[in-house]
Design a protein around this motif. Structure first.
Motif, PDB file in Angstrom:
ATOM      1  N   SER A  49      56.362  94.421 -24.849  1.00 55.76           N
ATOM      2  CA  SER A  49      57.613  94.530 -25.596  1.00 55.76           C
ATOM      3  C   SER A  49      57.476  94.070 -27.049  1.00 55.76           C
ATOM      4  CB  SER A  49      58.684  93.689 -24.905  1.00 55.76           C
ATOM      5  OG  SER A  49      59.888  93.686 -25.622  1.00 55.76           O
ATOM      6  N   ALA A  66      61.654  97.490 -26.105  1.00 56.29           N
ATOM      7  CA  ALA A  66      60.993  96.953 -24.922  1.00 56.29           C
ATOM      8  C   ALA A  66      59.879  97.875 -24.438  1.00 56.29           C
ATOM      9  CB  ALA A  66      62.025  96.731 -23.812  1.00 56.29           C
ATOM     10  N   ARG A  97      65.205  96.085 -28.826  1.00 61.37           N
ATOM     11  CA  ARG A  97      65.467  94.644 -28.823  1.00 61.37           C
ATOM     12  C   ARG A  97      65.932  94.143 -30.186  1.00 61.37           C
ATOM     13  NH1 ARG A  97      62.772  91.852 -24.616  1.00 61.37           N
ATOM     14  NH2 ARG A  97      63.748  90.025 -25.567  1.00 61.37           N
ATOM     15  N   ARG A 131      59.581  92.115 -29.604  1.00 66.41           N
ATOM     16  CA  ARG A 131      60.695  91.169 -29.490  1.00 66.41           C
ATOM     17  C   ARG A 131      61.581  91.113 -30.729  1.00 66.41           C
ATOM     18  NH1 ARG A 131      60.612  87.471 -25.204  1.00 66.41           N
ATOM     19  NH2 ARG A 131      59.525  88.480 -23.479  1.00 66.41           N
TER      20      ARG A 131
END
Length: 812
Positions: free
Chosen positions: A635, A611, A593, A637
């Motif tokens: 996850s 993730a 991510r 981020r």
């Protein structure tokens, strides 16, 4: 002022009042009709607007100039100049543009059209924010994928210098609601006006003109969400929803007439009109416990009439016209089961069928005995009410549930429009199931309710006899569409939403930044100095994140992909040459991510957050993995790097609501996790503090729409929460202005970029784009290797594309 021997002449602020000025006497000639009068008024008023947009015009100009120009058919940039738009307070420019005839539409309206794109979202922004937003919107609309034109770069009072944009947002927004819209219908008043009526999750009912202007004062139920609206003759409206009540309103009087149904502890699952053969029409009301009742549509008293039996569960209802004098059948959906009840038959239900997913909507079609339905599996089907036979099915249904349907007619044929969980509307032929036109894109959340409006002789895209489609979205917007075509006034088709974007440093000899942009259709590098693309053969897996690195003096671009891989590319191949792939990094099991590269102990390191919930550290010199942490739940981020007095520190944020710090050598934790109390933490950024010890704070952006600053040494918050006020925080970026002022930029689904002074916590600027944003990146003019510009450069990317601009907070 008054001349010694002449009539009164209006002064022109910001310009010399010389003898060649046009006088009011010159304009006072006789006119043939009111159109000429409004044209002369608009021409006279436009000369009163100061050339400098930072000078506030007279309130009459900001409220009425555009209206006079429209009624005089001179609605263009000459009669409603740039300088008055940041002060425009009538909130009707987009409406006037849609009402303009072909002659007016052909005039020069670049600034007016740019203002119309952001007008619904501008809210209470101040003049500088409005002017800055307008400047950026104008550049995005008029100079797509072209480099900065120095002659057009400066607009007095604007805080940005647009550099490059690839922005194709829809401009078919009718209205923006502060609350979530739950229901939508259309009614025709006794005086012949078509009105839109919406209900929201706070129990408020609003009426809108077809062009999006509020028609009258809102109605307040003081109950739960209004999920059902049923218009009746005589300006009457029935409303129902989560408080279990049905209310009767007189729309044009704004009056609550009755509350014929009140069942606390239940909610109304359906509200519809029904007429059996040879029987008077009734209003059917279904509740969440399966109870079904009928009301007289005139007296609103209960009616004793035959009704089908329901299971003790919420039901969806739709009367299906059988044609002529045959009355109606009733389609009933409960969960995955659909049954059709025919009151002409003694045995009641004629047939039933099961679906793969729970049924979301039923609608009667403009074809006798036919109805359409949709369910959670994405299925859209068309059926015969008498036999239950499936007559057509929409091919290749979109992924995810279809959540809303409405019947309409397109080119004389029965059709149905659907709204999906993928935020997209589609139109289908009711006889064949074939798609009519392409997908209608623009909503940024699922459209929850649909209705239609009749076209008029003034519509450029929908003439009289052609219905327009109107949608209410969970993104708080009402939007208008041409069935089978783009959103009304949309211009170019909306591009694929950007999945990743970043500034990767100077890309040409002029020092202009290079932009990496990816969407589902591919990846490209753009040189903002030349406007030329550089190909990036990144393969078929969509890019999910970018990072820039300098390894042994060689500039690299790092790309993360939807297949969970990470690729390294050399940018040291000359101008406009395709980057060469150097190597790949494997280890993540789900897509990365966020990434950040940084130097440490003579090496270049890369940190990635995926993730899959892991934070991984890589050595780019040796192209190998160093360490992995799995402390985050779900996850990761965002990741960032802090330059502290003790050396670099890695910081990560996750869906578990925590921010964690890591040692760049061992990837061991530094201190306890920061529990941010912001629900999901979507973004983090390093915020240096002007202190001798080189202190740095961590900024966290949360799902709750707030930004918090943290002392990484103590784990305690610093200062007050900053609230962006328009939804979750999706991205953060820190930079210093040319004068050294520390600024934090934040954005999210609301589509507004907010700038704060991190020393004082004061809000500096709002830049409104009108389309959700998911990424920010910055090149600070003060940092080594930054662009050869006097001001920091900011990139913003999201659903509508990407734009890059210089920030100049000080001076003109």
């Amino acid at each position: 002022m008054r001349d010694a021997d002449g009539p009164y002449r209006a002064p022109r602020p910001g310009r010399s009042d010389t003898g060649d000025s046009k006088t009011w006497a010159d304009d006072s000639k006789a006119w043939a009709d009111t159109k000429d009068a409004h044209r002369l008024i608009a021409e006279a008023l436009s000369r009163l607007v100061a050339a400098d947009p930072t000078i506030p015009p007279h309130p009459y100009l900001s409220r009425h100039l555009a209206q006079h120009a429209a009624r005089g058919e001179v609605l263009d940039d000459a009669h409603v100049p740039l300088a008055v738009l940041p002060w425009e307070s009538s909130a009707n420019v987009r409406t006037l543009l849609r009402q303009s005839d072909a002659v007016s539409a052909a005039r020069r309206q670049e600034w007016l059209e740019a203002w119309a794109r952001i007008e619904p979202f501008i809210g209470g922004a101040g003049p500088h924010s409005r002017l800055t937003s307008l400047h950026l919107a104008h550049h995005a609309a008029t100079r797509p994928r072209t480099p900065l034109d120095p002659s057009a770069a400066r607009v007095s009072g604007s805080r940005v210098t647009p550099l490059w944009s690839d922005w194709t947002a829809q401009d078919n927004v009718l209205a923006v609601s502060e609350t979530r819209l739950e229901s939508l219908t259309r009614t025709t008043t006794t005086d012949g006006r078509s009105l839109l009526v919406s209900g929201d999750n706070h129990g408020t009912i609003r009426m809108w003109e077809p062009h999006g202007v509020p028609a009258m004062a809102p109605l307040h139920t003081y109950g739960g969400a209004v999920q059902h609206l049923l218009p009746l003759p005589g300006d009457l409206l029935l409303s129902a929803g989560t408080d279990g009540s049905v209310r009767v309103w007189h729309l044009t009087r704004g009056q609550l007439l009755a509350e014929p149904v009140h069942r606390p502890g239940t909610w109304v699952s359906a509200l519809t009109l029904f007429a059996a053969k040879g029987a008077p029409e009734v209003v059917l009301v279904a509740h969440s416990d399966g109870r079904l009742g009928a009301l007289d549509p005139v007296t609103f008293r209960p009616v004793n009439t035959p009704l089908p039996s329901l299971d003790p569960a919420p039901a969806l209802l739709s009367g299906v016209s059988l044609g002529g004098a045959e009355g109606m059948a009733l389609a009933v959906a409960q969960g995955r089961r659909v049954r059709v009840w025919d009151p002409r038959r003694a045995d009641g239900y004629t047939h039933e069928h099961e679906h793969e997913g729970a049924v979301r909507a039923l609608v009667d079609l403009a074809a006798p005995g036919r109805y359409a339905l949709c369910d959670d599996s994405g299925y859209i089907g068309f059926r015969d009410a008498s036999t239950g036979r499936e007559t057509a099915v929409a091919p290749a249904p979109p992924a995810g549930p279809v959540v809303a349907l409405t019947a309409l007619t397109v080119a004389g044929r029965a059709a149905v429009a659907s709204g999906g969980s993928d935020h997209t509307l589609r139109v289908w032929d009711a006889w064949t199931g074939a798609a009519i036109g392409g997908p209608l894109e623009g909503h940024t959340a699922p459209p929850v309710a649909l209705t239609t409006l009749p076209g008029t002789s003034r519509e450029l895209l929908a003439p009289a006899g052609q219905e327009l489609l109107v949608s209410a979205g969970a993104d708080h917007t009402l939007r208008r569409w041409k069935p089978g075509g783009p959103g009304v006034g949309a211009g170019r088709a909306v591009r694929r939403p950007v999945t990743a974007a970043a500034l990767s440093g100077p890309g040409s000899t002029a020092g202009a930044p290079l932009i990496a942009v990816a969407d589902e259709s591919g990846t490209a590098l753009w040189d903002t100095g030349t406007g030329r693309p550089v190909p990036l053969p990144a393969g078929h897996a969509t890019v999910t994140a970018f990072a820039s690195a300098l390894v042994r003096g060689e500039p690299l671009l790092v790309t993360a992909h939807s297949d969970a891989g990470v690729q390294l590319w050399s940018l040291d191949r000359g101008a406009h040459a395709a980057p060469a792939r150097l190597a790949g990094l494997l280890g993540h099991s789900l897509p990365v991510r966020s990434m950040a590269a940084f130097p440490h102990d003579g090496r270049t390191l890369l940190v990635t957050g995926g993730a899959d919930g892991t934070v991984r550290l890589w050595d780019l010199d040796r192209v190998c993995a160093l360490a992995c942490r799995e402390d985050h739940l779900l996850s990761v981020r965002d990741v960032a790097v802090l330059d502290t007095a003790q050396g670099p520190r890695i910081v990560s944020a996750g869906t578990d609501g925590t921010v964690r710090l890591w040692d760049p050598v061992t990837l061991g934790p530094v201190g306890a996790p920061l529990h941010c109390e912001q629900r999901v933490v979507n973004a983090v950024a390093a915020v240096p503090v002007d202190e001798p010890d080189g202190a740095v704070l961590v900024a966290s952006g949360g799902e709750d729409g707030t930004i918090r600053l943290w002392d990484p040494g103590t784990g305690r918050p610093v200062g007050r929460r900053l609230d962006i006020g328009d939804g979750p925080v999706a991205a953060l970026a820190f930079f210093r202005t040319a004068a050294g002022r520390p600024c934090l930029a934040a954005t999210g689904p609301g589509g507004t970029i907010h700038l704060w002074d991190t020393d004082t916590g004061s809000h500096l600027l709002r830049i409104v784009t009108g389309s959700p944003l998911g990424a920010l990146d910055v090149l600070d003019a003060r940092q080594p290797g930054g662009p050869h510009l006097a001001h920091p450069v900011l990139l913003a990317a999201g659903v509508a594309g990407v734009c890059v601009f210089g920030i100049r907070m000080e001076g003109r």
